[in-house]
Structure formats: structure tokens, C-alpha cells
Design a protein around this motif. Structure first.
Motif, mmCIF file in Angstrom:
data_model
loop_
_atom_site.group_PDB
_atom_site.id
_atom_site.type_symbol
_atom_site.label_atom_id
_atom_site.label_comp_id
_atom_site.label_asym_id
_atom_site.label_seq_id
_atom_site.Cartn_x
_atom_site.Cartn_y
_atom_site.Cartn_z
ATOM 1 N N TYR A 121 -13.142 -17.631 1.624
ATOM 2 C CA TYR A 121 -13.061 -16.290 1.043
ATOM 3 C C TYR A 121 -14.130 -15.345 1.576
ATOM 4 N N ARG A 122 -15.132 -15.898 2.255
ATOM 5 C CA ARG A 122 -16.062 -15.029 2.998
ATOM 6 C C ARG A 122 -15.278 -14.150 3.973
ATOM 7 N N PHE A 123 -14.290 -14.741 4.617
ATOM 8 C CA PHE A 123 -13.528 -13.990 5.618
ATOM 9 C C PHE A 123 -12.406 -13.169 4.980
ATOM 10 N N THR A 124 -11.932 -13.566 3.817
ATOM 11 C CA THR A 124 -11.030 -12.689 3.072
ATOM 12 C C THR A 124 -11.761 -11.388 2.738
ATOM 13 N N GLN A 125 -13.037 -11.524 2.343
ATOM 14 C CA GLN A 125 -13.851 -10.343 2.057
ATOM 15 C C GLN A 125 -14.094 -9.527 3.329
ATOM 16 N N GLN A 126 -14.292 -10.209 4.443
ATOM 17 C CA GLN A 126 -14.509 -9.498 5.701
ATOM 18 C C GLN A 126 -13.271 -8.694 6.093
ATOM 19 N N LEU A 127 -12.093 -9.267 5.837
ATOM 20 C CA LEU A 127 -10.850 -8.554 6.152
ATOM 21 C C LEU A 127 -10.640 -7.388 5.191
ATOM 22 N N PHE A 128 -11.082 -7.529 3.946
ATOM 23 C CA PHE A 128 -11.058 -6.390 3.017
ATOM 24 C C PHE A 128 -11.881 -5.239 3.595
ATOM 25 N N LEU A 129 -13.077 -5.568 4.097
ATOM 26 C CA LEU A 129 -13.933 -4.531 4.662
ATOM 27 C C LEU A 129 -13.284 -3.882 5.879
ATOM 28 N N LEU A 130 -12.552 -4.678 6.668
ATOM 29 C CA LEU A 130 -11.841 -4.113 7.814
ATOM 30 C C LEU A 130 -10.817 -3.082 7.347
ATOM 31 N N LEU A 131 -10.067 -3.422 6.300
ATOM 32 C CA LEU A 131 -9.088 -2.472 5.764
ATOM 33 C C LEU A 131 -9.784 -1.249 5.180
ATOM 34 N N TYR A 132 -10.923 -1.465 4.532
ATOM 35 C CA TYR A 132 -11.679 -0.354 3.946
ATOM 36 C C TYR A 132 -12.153 0.608 5.048
ATOM 37 N N GLU A 133 -12.666 0.027 6.143
ATOM 38 C CA GLU A 133 -13.152 0.860 7.255
ATOM 39 C C GLU A 133 -12.011 1.645 7.908
ATOM 40 N N ARG A 134 -10.821 1.071 7.874
ATOM 41 C CA ARG A 134 -9.671 1.720 8.515
ATOM 42 C C ARG A 134 -8.916 2.634 7.553
ATOM 43 N N GLY A 135 -9.502 2.877 6.373
ATOM 44 C CA GLY A 135 -8.894 3.772 5.404
ATOM 45 C C GLY A 135 -7.685 3.185 4.692
ATOM 46 N N LEU A 136 -7.556 1.857 4.731
ATOM 47 C CA LEU A 136 -6.394 1.198 4.133
ATOM 48 C C LEU A 136 -6.702 0.546 2.788
ATOM 49 N N ALA A 137 -7.962 0.552 2.367
ATOM 50 C CA ALA A 137 -8.337 0.054 1.046
ATOM 51 C C ALA A 137 -8.995 1.209 0.297
ATOM 52 N N TYR A 138 -8.529 1.492 -0.905
ATOM 53 C CA TYR A 138 -9.073 2.624 -1.665
ATOM 54 C C TYR A 138 -8.966 2.318 -3.155
ATOM 55 N N ARG A 139 -9.674 3.128 -3.934
ATOM 56 C CA ARG A 139 -9.721 2.930 -5.386
ATOM 57 C C ARG A 139 -9.232 4.193 -6.078
ATOM 58 N N LYS A 140 -8.398 4.030 -7.070
ATOM 59 C CA LYS A 140 -7.930 5.177 -7.840
ATOM 60 C C LYS A 140 -7.579 4.714 -9.241
ATOM 61 N N LYS A 141 -7.459 5.676 -10.131
ATOM 62 C CA LYS A 141 -7.070 5.376 -11.498
ATOM 63 C C LYS A 141 -5.555 5.433 -11.598
ATOM 64 N N GLY A 142 -5.003 4.492 -12.302
ATOM 65 C CA GLY A 142 -3.557 4.493 -12.429
ATOM 66 C C GLY A 142 -3.100 3.632 -13.583
ATOM 67 N N ALA A 143 -1.856 3.853 -13.989
ATOM 68 C CA ALA A 143 -1.264 3.056 -15.059
ATOM 69 C C ALA A 143 -0.897 1.693 -14.506
ATOM 70 N N VAL A 144 -1.329 0.651 -15.209
ATOM 71 C CA VAL A 144 -1.074 -0.710 -14.749
ATOM 72 C C VAL A 144 -0.474 -1.531 -15.888
ATOM 73 N N ASN A 145 0.143 -2.631 -15.504
ATOM 74 C CA ASN A 145 0.651 -3.589 -16.494
ATOM 75 C C ASN A 145 -0.512 -4.450 -16.965
ATOM 76 N N TRP A 146 -0.760 -4.442 -18.256
ATOM 77 C CA TRP A 146 -1.907 -5.160 -18.798
ATOM 78 C C TRP A 146 -1.435 -6.237 -19.761
ATOM 79 N N CYS A 147 -1.858 -7.483 -19.479
ATOM 80 C CA CYS A 147 -1.537 -8.575 -20.401
ATOM 81 C C CYS A 147 -2.702 -8.753 -21.365
ATOM 82 N N PRO A 148 -2.488 -8.497 -22.666
ATOM 83 C CA PRO A 148 -3.591 -8.594 -23.618
ATOM 84 C C PRO A 148 -4.046 -10.031 -23.854
ATOM 85 N N GLU A 149 -3.209 -11.001 -23.537
ATOM 86 C CA GLU A 149 -3.566 -12.403 -23.731
ATOM 87 C C GLU A 149 -4.367 -12.924 -22.530
#
Length: 821
Positions: free
Chosen positions: A134-162
Motif C-alpha cells: 500500500y506504500r505504492f498504492t499511496q504513491q499512485l494516489f499522489l500521481l493522480l493528485y499531481e495530474r489533477g485526477l484526484a480531488y476533494r469536494k463535498k457531496g451527498a453520499v450513501n451512509w451506513c449508520p451501522e
């Protein structure tokens, strides 16, 4: 003669293969063609392997062994898809750390896979939950982030209370969590997304580059992407200072027939539109109820369309007329723009909605040769025709009007031609501990800061409490509080972990360079083996897992990390294993344990049955008698070879001059051809086994006084053909036959086209309609030649003595009927 005892044979050879690294991936043999065989890796649940796994792995192993014997350099790896909610739930229920629980299960499954005799290169094993992976899963996340393909936003999601986590749409079944069955709620949270929509067109177009994928799977992916060409139309809302609301439509030709707008309950404008209205509370209650319903329960064909009038109006972009704005259950925020224009005269759903709520139904398209008076429609008219009541477009064919109206909107600044997709960006945030940590920190001074690659992995902490309430990571002080990589000040770690689909979206690439400690893989290693030549797994993964893997491969291709643009050249979805017509499940009490079958009958019996019992793409209904039959067949093979060991060790020269020898030799080569094509080209493993069984029966019936070399060749060929199906018994028999090297290292038998030619054929000889004799005649003889041969036989002459032949009827290759008195 020794009995066949798989419980002794199988562990013996598994040990030999393991100690000798018999299935280590060959390297440095570039002259040989490569073959990448891969089965979907398992989730290490506490239950171990099930029969679906056995079917999957047996098929992949069969092909991998077959390809090795045919001279290919084969890579055949295995691992574990080890992150996910079940482990965290187990931690809560059992009071154990999910890491310990998962690693124990991974080891158990590896042992069970070894018991099956699977030819994996265990040196390439990966577990997605290990920091080394998962070190490299994280590295690939950073690659997507650098390429503008990973971003954060607020949105409605399906939430399981259990489960206290976000669920993807496909994890919500009838409004309930797919794991715990709790009612799912909608919740607004800051979430991380991957911008998969940037690749929508390529994901769609490149399906044409996959001729070895089933059409139904490609259709499923096309439907999921959901590309629609049309127009964006911008209405304005007077009471919000002419603020625009965009609508996507595939039918701009019907624009003059709009009588209302519908917004999704989640649409951001709804809150402002209902404030202060007389029915505000009623609408709020309605919205809360609708938002917690699943997509299927809102949009299904048989679901009643319901809505409420917000009391607000929208201005038509071309006529300036005002139309009411409604909220309704059938409009979704994650499709199009979350707003729909109601054209009831020309859309069945809109027609029913308008009828129900008494909304106008203006006709703007009529058939070429028919008038439709306003107000007299009994159902929506959805066909083509002439545009009417549409200003400058009156009299135009509606197909031409689609483009013309879109162009006019663009000219007026009220819209444009556009393409819409059903596909939404990939929500990867999960509010749980047992997943790959997202390598992001939040600093009051610097904002959102990615963790530098050299500081990876961001490791999951040990000081966590699994009490079933909230995200354990968010409550770990040692994890949350950190320093900013940019300014060195106080910072907070992201406590969401990644969707497990991220882990499985690149694991096939890691296998190509599994022990690399500096990068996920080198381009050289990836390019040596990619793409995967054969990928086998359940059709339930045909959309999301395959789509996400395709997305990752394209991103990594664009980053110069791999030449392949598609991960899987050939995807083969296998059918389910059933018991008495139902899917095996513990709740139904119809589970058959693979280990019980292996302990009692041996792995080769389990493999043979599951490969023989049904076509691989079809459902397999478990049969205890079928397992018994497979076991008996292996016993018969064992006895036959044991009885002829002296002959097989002698290896006499092949002399198929006699008719019996010619026929057995012909069948031997016919079987080689059949099995080669069924395994290598057609993927019809069950018919390949059937052909080998026919060869066995012919060997068993072979006369004792016929050529011994032909018999020995047929038996040796039979063992070679069986080797990829049942690796242990064939390895043992091959050694006993006097061979010093492994049966699995032998070249695959080759068939001789000349040997396939049938020289003679046995036909029935009837006299006055009754079979009295069997004659051997040349296979290529014509009717006259057959007649001459039969009448010349001494047995036939004797039967016809004292009679006059009146007529001779010849059916080539089958019979001769002699009419005589």
C-alpha cells in the motif's frame, strides 16, 4: 499393484514443486512468446476457499500449464485483496486486530490453494494490506493528485449508520447496506474522488480494441459509461435574479413542448427556491424521504413518479414563457445536471407525470401524415415526424431540428451542443480503518498538502479501538496529529481510507515486479508481461473492477509507466457453482467445502469434476455422483497405466500397420487435435475431458495381440493430455513410466494430419434388411468399389449361396443392404 492414494501422491508432488520452484516465472528468455495468466485474487475471509474459487483457479491453472507445455514463458501469480470492511467487522465482533485476522486468513487460503496443486509463482505473491504494497498504492494516489485526477469536494453520499462508512451506489441494495442490511441514509461529507470522467470517451472507444471480451460485458460497460449526445439548455429563474439552471436533453427538437422543469431533490438550487414558500416543510419532508431511497427505487420502470411543485418558475430560453419548477423522485443529481425539462407530449415518463398532476401537454412533433390536436393525446408520441408550434422550426423534420435547435441555442447564448455521461467521478473515500490511508495532511497555514513520496508509506496505527462507533482512525491521536511536510507546523492527517477497488486496480502490474522496493514496478518489467493475456473471474466484477482497472492502466500509460493501454487482452467470466439449483451459501445450508472433497477424494478429482461437469461460462450444478464418477475415472487411469508399466518403460517402436493399430493411432491424433483446440482456442474444457475419456475407452478395448508400440504411444499421449487438468496423478504416473523430468515440462503432443486420415471403415452388411456381417472397406471407396469388396468376401458368398442378388443398396461409410432371393 499399488492402489491410487491421492492423499499420499499429492502432498509429495506439491513439496517437490515448491522446493524446486517449478513454477517460478522464467526471465531472460525473450525468444519464447510470453503468456500472462491471471485469476481474480480472493478476499481473505475467515471461511477459506469456496467452490467458486476452485472453479476459477482450476481453469486458470489448466491454461497456464497448457501454455507452458506449448513453449510459452508463463507468468501465473497470486495474491490477496486484503483490505475491506469484513476484516473491520470481524475486529469489532471478535475483539482482534484486523491485520492479525486478515494475515491469518491469507496464510490459510495460500495453503488451500497449494493443496489444489496450482502452479503459481509464489515469489510474486502480494497482499494489498501490507505496507510494502500500500506504500505504492499511496504513491499512485499522489500521481493522480499531481495530474489533477484526484480531488476533494463535498457531496451527498450513501451512509451506513451501522458500518459507519460511505457506500458506493452498487453497495446499496433496495435502500439497504449490502453487508449489514441497515437502512442507508444520505449524508453530506467532504470526500475524495478520482476524475474518471476525464477518461470516459477513451474507456468507451477502446472497448473496440478488446475483441476477446464477451459482447455482454462490453455492453455492460458501455451502459455504465452511458454516453449521450444532445444539448445543454439554460433556463433562468426570475426570483433568483435570473440565475441559470442547466438542463441536458437528447431531444432539443422538443424544446418548445416544455411545460415544466423538474429538479433532483439534491439539487443545490432547491433549498433557495423553497425558502419561505407555503409548502416549505412539506417539500423538506418529501426531499428527506426521497434522498434516502436507492437509485433503483427512484428510477425503476415500474416505480410511480411522484413530485411536488416548489412554487417557483423558470423562464423558457427561447419563448420567455414561465414554467413551474418541481422536485421529483425520478431525477437524480448524479446524472446529467440534476435537472430535467418536462416534455409530456413526447416522453412517456413525463406524460404520466403531467397527467397525474394536471400539467399542460403541448404537442410539438406530429407524424408526417397525421394531425394531433392539442389536448387529445392518449399517450406520448415518441416517434419521428414534423416539428409544429415551434416558431422558426415549424415544418422541419424533427431529426434535422435536433441539430438546428442546438445551433440556435448556442447562437442566442442560451445553450450548446454537448455530451453527457451516466458515469460519475469515482468516490474513493471510506470512513474506516482497514484500508489504504490517503496520503494527505491538512495544515491551517498551507492547506491541503500531499505527503512526500519519500515519507511513504503512511502506516496504519496500532492504537485504535474497534467499538463499532465511527471511524477508528479519526480517534487515533498518534495518527491524526502530525507535522506539515511543507512548513513543519502542526497538521492533521486525512482519516479516510481508500475504496478497496483502488487496491485491485493495479495489482496485476505489481505482479510483474513484485519485489521492487523503490517503485510500484519498472516500465521494463511491466512492458515485458503486460497486458494480461487471460483474466478469469466472476461476471459480478464485469463493470466496476474492470472499469477501474482500465482507468488506472490508461493513467499509468499516459504517465509513461506502461505501454499497454488496456490491462486485460482476454476477459473470461466464468459461471457460478450451484447446489440443487441455488447459489451455494451458508444461509441456505448448501455449501460444499473444497477441503472436504480434497481430503476424501484428492485435489485432482475436485479439479477434474469441476472442469468436466459444465461448460466454463455456464452455471455448474454440484453433483456428488459426478465427483464419484471423476474419482472412478482417475482410478481406472491409474490401473491401466500400472498394468502396462513394463510396456511403457520399454517404449516400443510405433508400427500402426494393422487396422486396429491404425484406428487407435488415428484416434490418438484426433484427441490431440481436439484437446489442443478446446483448451487453446475454444475454452471448452469439458469437451476436452470428454475426448480424453473416449481415448481411454479405446485404449481399454484395444486387442491384446495388436501393435504394442501404438498402445504405448496412445497411453503416453493420454497422460500428457491429462497433465494440465490433473497435475498430481499424471506427475506420479509419468515418473513410474520411467521418465526423469516432470510431465509438466514436456512439450505438448503434436498431431499429424496424415494420421487423422481414416484409411478403412467398418460397415454393416445386411441381407434382406437383417444385419448378417461386418465388413472392412477402404474409407474413400465409392459405391461400386464398396459393393465389389463386400460381394467378394467369403462370409458374404456363403450367406448368399443358392440365392440370386437382385439389388445392392450402398450407404457410404455405414452399410450395404443386399436384396437376394
Amino acid at each position: 499393484m499399488e492402489k491410487y492414494v491421492p492423499q499420499e501422491i499429492e502432498p509429495k508432488w506439491q513439496k517437490v514443486w515448491e522446493e524446486g520452484k517449478a513454477y517460478k516465472t522464467p526471465e531472460g528468455e525473450e525468444k519464447a512468446p510470453k503468456f500472462y495468466a491471471l485469476e481474480m485474487f480472493p478476499y481473505p475471509s475467515g471461511e477459506g476457499l469456496h467452490m467458486g474459487h476452485v472453479r476459477n483457479y482450476s481453469m486458470g491453472d489448466l491454461v497456464a500449464r497448457f501454455k507452458r507445455m506449448n513453449g510459452y514463458r508463463v507468468i501465473h501469480p497470486m495474491g490477496a485483496d486484503a483490505f475491506g470492511m469484513p476484516a473491520e467487522n470481524a475486529a469489532i465482533q471478535r475483539g482482534v486486530n484486523p491485520r492479525k485476522w486478515t494475515l491469518s486468513n491469507m496464510e490459510n487460503i495460500r495453503k488451500e490453494q497449494s493443496r489444489l496443486g496450482l502452479s503459481y509463482d509464489w515469489d510474486r505473491y502480494v497482499g494489498t494490506c501490507t505496507p510494502e504494497y500500500y506504500r505504492f498504492t499511496q504513491q499512485l494516489f499522489l500521481l493522480l493528485y499531481e495530474r489533477g485526477l484526484a480531488y476533494r469536494k463535498k457531496g451527498a453520499v450513501n451512509w451506513c449508520p451501522e458500518c459507519h462508512t460511505v457506500l458506493a451506489n452498487e453497495q446499496v441494495e433496495d435502500g439497504r447496506c449490502w453487508r449489514c442490511d441497515s437502512v442507508v441514509e444520505k449524508k453530506d461529507l467532504e470526500q475524495w474522488f478520482f476524475r474518471i470522467t476525464d477518461y470516459a470517451d477513451r474507456l468507451l472507444e477502446d472497448l473496440e480494441k478488446l475483441p476477446q471480451w464477451p459482447d455482454r460485458v462490453k455492453t455492460m460497460q458501455k451502459n455504465w459509461i452511458g454516453r449521450s449526445e444532445g444539448a445543454e439548455v439554460r433556463f433562468t429563474i426570475p426570483e433568483l435574479d435570473e440565475e441559470e439552471v442547466a438542463v441536458f436533453t437528447t431531444r432539443p427538437d422538443t424544446l418548445y413542448g416544455v411545460s415544466y422543469l423538474v429538479l433532483a431533490p439534491e439539487h443545490p438550487l432547491v433549498e433557495r427556491l423553497i425558502q419561505g414558500k407555503a409548502n416549505e416543510e412539506k417539500i423538506r419532508s418529501f426531499i428527506a424521504d426521497i434522498r434516502n431511497q436507492s437509485e433503483q427505487s427512484r428510477t425503476g420502470a415500474d416505480v410511480e413518479k411522484v413530485g411536488l411543485d416548489t412554487g417557483a418558475k423558470a423562464k423558457h430560453p427561447l419563448t420567455g414563457e414561465e414554467v413551474p419548477i418541481w422536485v421529483a423522485n425520478y431525477v437524480l443529481m448524479d446524472y446529467g445536471t440534476g435537472a430535467v425539462m418536462g416534455v409530456p407530449a413526447h416522453d412517456e415518463r413525463d406524460f404520466l407525470f403531467a397527467k397525474k398532476y394536471g400539467l399542460p401537454i403541448p404537442v410539438v412533433i406530429r407524424p408526417e401524415d397525421e394531425e394531433i390536436p392539442q389536448g387529445e393525446l392518449e399517450e406520448a408520441y415518441t416517434g419521428d415526424g414534423v416539428v409544429v408550434h415551434s416558431g422558426p422550426f415549424d415544418g422541419m423534420n424533427n431529426r434535422e431540428a435536433i441539430s438546428a435547435v442546438a445551433d440556435y441555442l448556442e447562437k442566442k447564448g442560451r445553450g450548446k451542443k454537448t455530451v453527457s455521461y451516466r458515469l460519475r467521478d469515482w468516490l474513493i473515500s471510506r470512513q474506516r480503518y482497514w484500508g489504504c490511508p490517503i496520503p494527505i495532511v491538512y495544515c491551517d497555514h498551507c492547506g491541503t498538502v500531499p505527503v512526500p513520496s519519500e515519507e511513504l508509506p503512511v502506516v496504519l496505527p496500532e492504537d485504535v479501538v474497534f467499538d463499532g462507533k465511527g471511524n477508528p482512525l479519526a480517534k487515533s491521536e498518534s495518527f491524526v496529529h502530525t507535522t506539515c511536510p511543507s512548513c513543519g507546523g502542526e497538521a492533521r492527517r486525512e482519516t479516510d481510507t481508500m475504496d478497496t477497488f483502488v487496491d485491485s486496480s493495479w495489482y496485476f502490474l505489481r505482479y510483474t515486479d513484485a519485489r521492487n522496493t523503490k517503485q510500484p514496478f519498472t516500465p521494463e518489467k511491466a512492458n515485458e508481461w503486460m497486458p494480461v493475456d487471460l483474466y478469469i473471474g466472476g461476471v459480478e466484477h464485469a463493470v466496476l473492477h474492470l472499469l477501474y482497472s482500465r482507468f488506472f492502466t490508461k493513467v499509468l500509460h499516459d504517465a509513461g509507466m506502461v505501454d499497454a493501454i488496456e490491462p486485460f487482452q482476454h476477459y473470461f467470466p466464468l459461471g457460478m457453482v450451484l447446489k440443487e439449483g441455488s447459489k451455494m451459501s451458508k444461509s441456505k445450508g448448501n455449501v460444499v467445502s473444497p477441503m472436504e472433497i480434497i481430503n476424501h477424494y484428492g485435489a485432482d478429482t475436485a479439479r477434474l469434476f469441476i472442469l468436466f461437469a459444465a461448460p466454463p461460462e455456464g452455471e455448474l450444478d454440484w453433483s456428488d455422483s459426478g465427483v464419484e464418477g471423476s474419482y472412478r475415472f482417475l482410478n481406472r487411469i491409474w490401473r491401466l497405466v500400472q498394468q502396462n508399466l513394463d510396456l511403457l518403460r520399454e517404449r516400443p517402436q510405433l508400427r500402426p500397420e494393422e487396422r486396429e493399430a491404425q484406428e487407435l493411432n488415428r484416434l490418438t491424433h484426433q484427441t490431440i487435435k481436439k484437446v489442443t483446440q478446446d483448451v487453446g482456442d475454444r475454452f471448452q474444457f469439458n469437451t476436452a475431458v470428454s475426448a480424453i475419456m473416449e481415448l481411454f475407452n479405446a485404449i481399454h478395448a484395444y486387442p491384446d495381440d495388436a501393435d504394442r508400440g501404438t498402445l504405448a504411444h496412445a497411453m503416453e499421449t493420454m497422460v500428457l493430455l491429462l497433465a494440465p487438468f490433473v497435475p498430481h496423478i499424471t506427475e506420479e504416473l509419468w515418473q513410474r513410466m520411467g521418465h526423469e523430468t516432470s510431465v509438466h515440462a514436456q512439450p505438448w503432443p503434436q498431431y499429424d494430419e496424415q494420421a487423422l486420415v481414416q484409411k478403412e471403415v467398418q460397415i454393416a452388411v445386411q441381407i434382406n434388411g437383417k444385419v448378417r456381417h461386418k465388413a472392412i472397406v477402404p474409407a474413400q471407396a465409392d459405391r461400386k468399389e464398396v459393393e465389389t469388396c463386400v460381394l467378394a468376401e467369403e462370409k458374404v458368398k456363403g450367406l448368399l449361396e443358392g440365392k440370386t442378388v437382385r439389388k445392392v443398396i450402398v450407404v457410404p461409410g455405414k452399410l450395404v443392404n443386399i436384396v437376394a432371393k
